[in-house]
Scaffold this motif. Structure first.
Motif, PDB file in Angstrom:
ATOM      1  N   ALA A   1     -19.791  20.214 -45.979  1.00  0.00           N
ATOM      2  CA  ALA A   1     -20.502  19.369 -46.947  1.00  0.00           C
ATOM      3  C   ALA A   1     -20.363  19.920 -48.359  1.00  0.00           C
ATOM      4  CB  ALA A   1     -21.971  19.257 -46.565  1.00  0.00           C
ATOM      5  N   ALA A   2     -20.397  21.242 -48.500  1.00  0.00           N
ATOM      6  CA  ALA A   2     -20.256  21.855 -49.820  1.00  0.00           C
ATOM      7  C   ALA A   2     -18.919  21.479 -50.450  1.00  0.00           C
ATOM      8  CB  ALA A   2     -20.393  23.369 -49.718  1.00  0.00           C
ATOM      9  N   ASP A   3     -17.859  21.506 -49.651  1.00  0.00           N
ATOM     10  CA  ASP A   3     -16.539  21.107 -50.148  1.00  0.00           C
ATOM     11  C   ASP A   3     -16.513  19.623 -50.519  1.00  0.00           C
ATOM     12  OD1 ASP A   3     -15.545  23.656 -49.810  1.00  0.00           O
ATOM     13  OD2 ASP A   3     -14.655  23.243 -47.842  1.00  0.00           O
ATOM     14  N   GLU A   4     -17.124  18.811 -49.668  1.00  0.00           N
ATOM     15  CA  GLU A   4     -17.101  17.361 -49.886  1.00  0.00           C
ATOM     16  C   GLU A   4     -17.881  16.950 -51.134  1.00  0.00           C
ATOM     17  OE1 GLU A   4     -18.634  13.380 -47.505  1.00  0.00           O
ATOM     18  OE2 GLU A   4     -17.835  15.075 -46.369  1.00  0.00           O
ATOM     19  N   PHE A   5     -19.030  17.608 -51.359  1.00  0.00           N
ATOM     20  CA  PHE A   5     -19.885  17.216 -52.473  1.00  0.00           C
ATOM     21  C   PHE A   5     -19.754  18.138 -53.692  1.00  0.00           C
ATOM     22  CE2 PHE A   5     -22.068  15.654 -48.607  1.00  0.00           C
ATOM     23  CZ  PHE A   5     -21.987  14.282 -48.881  1.00  0.00           C
ATOM     24  N   ASP A   6     -18.796  19.057 -53.639  1.00  0.00           N
ATOM     25  CA  ASP A   6     -18.483  19.946 -54.761  1.00  0.00           C
ATOM     26  C   ASP A   6     -19.694  20.751 -55.231  1.00  0.00           C
ATOM     27  OD1 ASP A   6     -16.846  21.163 -56.631  1.00  0.00           O
ATOM     28  OD2 ASP A   6     -17.228  19.640 -58.167  1.00  0.00           O
ATOM     29  N   VAL A   7     -20.307  21.454 -54.290  1.00  0.00           N
ATOM     30  CA  VAL A   7     -21.408  22.360 -54.633  1.00  0.00           C
ATOM     31  C   VAL A   7     -21.082  23.753 -54.093  1.00  0.00           C
ATOM     32  CG1 VAL A   7     -23.171  20.561 -54.668  1.00  0.00           C
ATOM     33  CG2 VAL A   7     -22.734  21.802 -52.538  1.00  0.00           C
ATOM     34  N   LYS A   8     -21.687  24.734 -54.698  1.00  0.00           N
ATOM     35  CA  LYS A   8     -21.552  26.117 -54.234  1.00  0.00           C
ATOM     36  C   LYS A   8     -22.709  26.425 -53.298  1.00  0.00           C
ATOM     37  CE  LYS A   8     -22.604  29.282 -57.244  1.00  0.00           C
ATOM     38  NZ  LYS A   8     -22.487  30.126 -58.447  1.00  0.00           N
ATOM     39  N   ILE A   9     -22.429  27.101 -52.184  1.00  0.00           N
ATOM     40  CA  ILE A   9     -23.511  27.499 -51.283  1.00  0.00           C
ATOM     41  C   ILE A   9     -23.393  28.976 -50.940  1.00  0.00           C
ATOM     42  CG2 ILE A   9     -23.635  25.193 -50.239  1.00  0.00           C
ATOM     43  CD1 ILE A   9     -22.410  26.494 -47.660  1.00  0.00           C
ATOM     44  N   THR A  10     -24.518  29.555 -50.570  1.00  0.00           N
ATOM     45  CA  THR A  10     -24.535  30.837 -49.867  1.00  0.00           C
ATOM     46  C   THR A  10     -25.268  30.591 -48.555  1.00  0.00           C
ATOM     47  OG1 THR A  10     -26.562  31.466 -51.065  1.00  0.00           O
ATOM     48  CG2 THR A  10     -24.452  32.299 -51.915  1.00  0.00           C
ATOM     49  N   PHE A  11     -24.856  31.304 -47.515  1.00  0.00           N
ATOM     50  CA  PHE A  11     -25.452  31.119 -46.188  1.00  0.00           C
ATOM     51  C   PHE A  11     -25.717  32.493 -45.605  1.00  0.00           C
ATOM     52  CE2 PHE A  11     -25.898  30.300 -41.753  1.00  0.00           C
ATOM     53  CZ  PHE A  11     -26.226  28.969 -41.599  1.00  0.00           C
ATOM     54  N   GLU A  12     -26.980  32.800 -45.353  1.00  0.00           N
ATOM     55  CA  GLU A  12     -27.327  34.111 -44.811  1.00  0.00           C
ATOM     56  C   GLU A  12     -28.531  34.004 -43.889  1.00  0.00           C
ATOM     57  OE1 GLU A  12     -28.498  36.746 -47.933  1.00  0.00           O
ATOM     58  OE2 GLU A  12     -29.644  35.219 -48.979  1.00  0.00           O
ATOM     59  N   GLY A  13     -28.688  35.026 -43.056  1.00  0.00           N
ATOM     60  CA  GLY A  13     -29.816  35.088 -42.146  1.00  0.00           C
ATOM     61  C   GLY A  13     -29.931  36.500 -41.602  1.00  0.00           C
ATOM     62  N   PRO A  14     -31.080  36.861 -41.032  1.00  0.00           N
ATOM     63  CA  PRO A  14     -31.265  38.214 -40.489  1.00  0.00           C
ATOM     64  C   PRO A  14     -30.413  38.433 -39.240  1.00  0.00           C
ATOM     65  CG  PRO A  14     -33.148  36.829 -39.954  1.00  0.00           C
ATOM     66  CD  PRO A  14     -32.288  36.026 -40.882  1.00  0.00           C
ATOM     67  N   GLU A  15     -30.292  39.705 -38.867  1.00  0.00           N
ATOM     68  CA  GLU A  15     -29.464  40.038 -37.704  1.00  0.00           C
ATOM     69  C   GLU A  15     -30.036  39.476 -36.411  1.00  0.00           C
ATOM     70  OE1 GLU A  15     -30.363  42.158 -40.011  1.00  0.00           O
ATOM     71  OE2 GLU A  15     -28.500  42.900 -40.890  1.00  0.00           O
ATOM     72  N   THR A  16     -31.353  39.444 -36.287  1.00  0.00           N
ATOM     73  CA  THR A  16     -31.984  38.890 -35.094  1.00  0.00           C
ATOM     74  C   THR A  16     -33.078  37.920 -35.506  1.00  0.00           C
ATOM     75  OG1 THR A  16     -33.862  40.417 -34.771  1.00  0.00           O
ATOM     76  CG2 THR A  16     -31.684  41.168 -34.030  1.00  0.00           C
ATOM     77  N   GLU A  17     -33.435  37.052 -34.566  1.00  0.00           N
ATOM     78  CA  GLU A  17     -34.446  36.037 -34.853  1.00  0.00           C
ATOM     79  C   GLU A  17     -35.867  36.568 -34.699  1.00  0.00           C
ATOM     80  OE1 GLU A  17     -33.552  32.291 -32.946  1.00  0.00           O
ATOM     81  OE2 GLU A  17     -31.416  32.593 -33.261  1.00  0.00           O
ATOM     82  N   ALA A  18     -35.982  37.874 -34.564  1.00  0.00           N
ATOM     83  CA  ALA A  18     -37.304  38.502 -34.545  1.00  0.00           C
ATOM     84  C   ALA A  18     -37.668  39.076 -35.916  1.00  0.00           C
ATOM     85  CB  ALA A  18     -37.349  39.612 -33.496  1.00  0.00           C
ATOM     86  N   GLN A  19     -36.731  39.070 -36.852  1.00  0.00           N
ATOM     87  CA  GLN A  19     -36.935  39.726 -38.142  1.00  0.00           C
ATOM     88  C   GLN A  19     -37.509  38.764 -39.181  1.00  0.00           C
ATOM     89  OE1 GLN A  19     -32.793  41.211 -38.341  1.00  0.00           O
ATOM     90  NE2 GLN A  19     -33.659  43.268 -38.411  1.00  0.00           N
ATOM     91  N   VAL A  20     -38.763  38.399 -38.973  1.00  0.00           N
ATOM     92  CA  VAL A  20     -39.428  37.467 -39.888  1.00  0.00           C
ATOM     93  C   VAL A  20     -39.513  38.056 -41.287  1.00  0.00           C
ATOM     94  CG1 VAL A  20     -41.564  36.223 -40.382  1.00  0.00           C
ATOM     95  CG2 VAL A  20     -40.745  36.406 -38.018  1.00  0.00           C
ATOM     96  N   ASP A  21     -39.915  39.317 -41.396  1.00  0.00           N
ATOM     97  CA  ASP A  21     -40.067  39.951 -42.711  1.00  0.00           C
ATOM     98  C   ASP A  21     -38.745  39.988 -43.465  1.00  0.00           C
ATOM     99  OD1 ASP A  21     -42.731  40.332 -42.211  1.00  0.00           O
ATOM    100  OD2 ASP A  21     -42.543  42.452 -41.664  1.00  0.00           O
ATOM    101  N   LYS A  22     -37.672  40.280 -42.759  1.00  0.00           N
ATOM    102  CA  LYS A  22     -36.369  40.334 -43.421  1.00  0.00           C
ATOM    103  C   LYS A  22     -35.954  38.949 -43.895  1.00  0.00           C
ATOM    104  CE  LYS A  22     -31.750  42.228 -43.174  1.00  0.00           C
ATOM    105  NZ  LYS A  22     -30.820  43.117 -42.462  1.00  0.00           N
ATOM    106  N   GLN A  23     -36.262  37.924 -43.103  1.00  0.00           N
ATOM    107  CA  GLN A  23     -35.929  36.573 -43.539  1.00  0.00           C
ATOM    108  C   GLN A  23     -36.685  36.202 -44.814  1.00  0.00           C
ATOM    109  OE1 GLN A  23     -37.406  32.970 -41.654  1.00  0.00           O
ATOM    110  NE2 GLN A  23     -35.309  32.186 -41.481  1.00  0.00           N
TER     111      GLN A  23
END
Length: 324
Positions: free
Chosen positions: A61-83
């Motif tokens: 979608a970023a390519d199609e609509f010509d926007v810049k994105i960053t995509f990140e997330g914590p190593e595990t889905e238990a890391q609420v504080d890190k998120q």
């Protein structure tokens, strides 16, 4: 010579200051020198193939609509504080919009309030939040998908017997809705099926394996286990193999990924419900772009789901929603 040296030194200092300012602009969304809008996306994780597929859809979608994105997330889905730390960092970059999949549906409330004050559109994906601030949520109808998984479990065990659930968490909307969708369907439609245990493995396949082994050991007459996401389901499969229970227990999973697909092909898992992760990522960025441009977005964007097994996984619609 002294005047010339002073002049050159002054020009160098001005050049360095301007360079630093330009560097700051490059890190803080769109500016006068950067016409490309910036969407910061904070995911629930990065370790499962599911999130990599969501990322692929977002990049498309970023390519199609010509926007810049960053995509990140914590190593595990238990890391609420890190998120939450990642969400804070994303907000500090002054994005034009934010996509957010919450691990904890309430923990991000202060940051969401700040986004609202700064007029930054928020699009929730995969998991909603306990807030009206997100303009839209792009996700699977998790309760309906889990109810379908419950129907399949009931079909395989003949409508009676003991079963259990390994759920990825009890703090995210997906965890709660998949647990409740499965549980409520069993309790309302299948009176002869008893849920003997529900455990939470944080989406980690090692922890989920240990939990599943404990349940199986405690209930020798157990007929089946539902794993509510990729890590949960693989944990159940591992437990079944380690305890030599292959063929004795029905395993129904959720999501896709190579290990689940292989487990279904090999008969270790009866089947699973797959979401449309590429569609989730795509619709999240599309909604963000629409919101940035002042267009109305639908509050709920249903990205669909399918039940798949070894008999139908090559069907065109289902194959397109599977990922490895």
């Amino acid at each position: 010579m002294k005047k010339r040296s002073w002049f050159l030194g002054s020009m160098l200092a001005v050049s360095m200051i301007l360079g630093a300012c330009n560097s700051d602009d490059a890190e803080t969304g769109s500016s006068d020198g950067d016409k490309q809008p910036y969407v910061a996306i904070v995911s629930k994780g990065f370790q499962h193939q599911f999130w990599q597929a969501v990322k692929q859809g977002a990049e498309k979608a970023a390519d199609e609509f010509d926007v810049k994105i960053t995509f990140e997330g914590p190593e595990t889905e238990a890391q609420v504080d890190k998120q939450i730390e990642m969400l804070r960092a994303a907000l500090d970059k002054k994005p034009d919009a934010i996509g957010f999949a919450a691990l904890d549906s309430q923990a991000a409330t202060p940051l969401l309030e700040e986004m609202k004050e700064k007029n930054i559109p928020v699009i929730a994906f995969d998991s909603g939040v306990d807030s009206e601030i997100p303009l839209a949520t792009a996700s699977t109808n998790n309760k309906a998908a889990a109810a379908l998984a419950a129907d399949k479990m009931a079909e395989f065990i003949g409508g009676e017997g003991k079963i259990a659930l390994i759920v990825h968490d009890q703090t995210s909307v997906t965890g709660v809705e998949r647990r409740d969708g499965f549980k409520e369907q069993i309790e309302s439609k299948y009176p002869n099926i008893k849920i003997v245990d529900i455990q939470y493995g944080g989406g980690d396949h090692l922890k989920s394996t240990d939990l599943a082994k404990a349940i199986i050991s405690a209930h020798s007459d157990l007929k089946g286990i539902f794993g509510s996401n990729e890590g949960s389901a693989i944990g159940v499969v591992n437990a079944v193999q380690e305890l030599n229970k292959s063929g004795d227990l029905v395993v129904i999973g959720f999501d896709s990924g190579k290990q689940q697909i292989d487990a279904i092909k090999n008969g270790l898992m009866a089947g699973a419900v797959t979401q449309n992760p590429v569609g989730i990522g795509y619709e999240t960025v599309k909604a963000a772009v629409d919101a940035m441009n002042g267009k109305k977005v639908e509050k709920t964007i249903d990205t669909g789901f399918y039940y798949y097994d070894k008999d139908n996984m090559e069907d065109a619609d289902i194959k397109a929603a599977l990922y490895e």
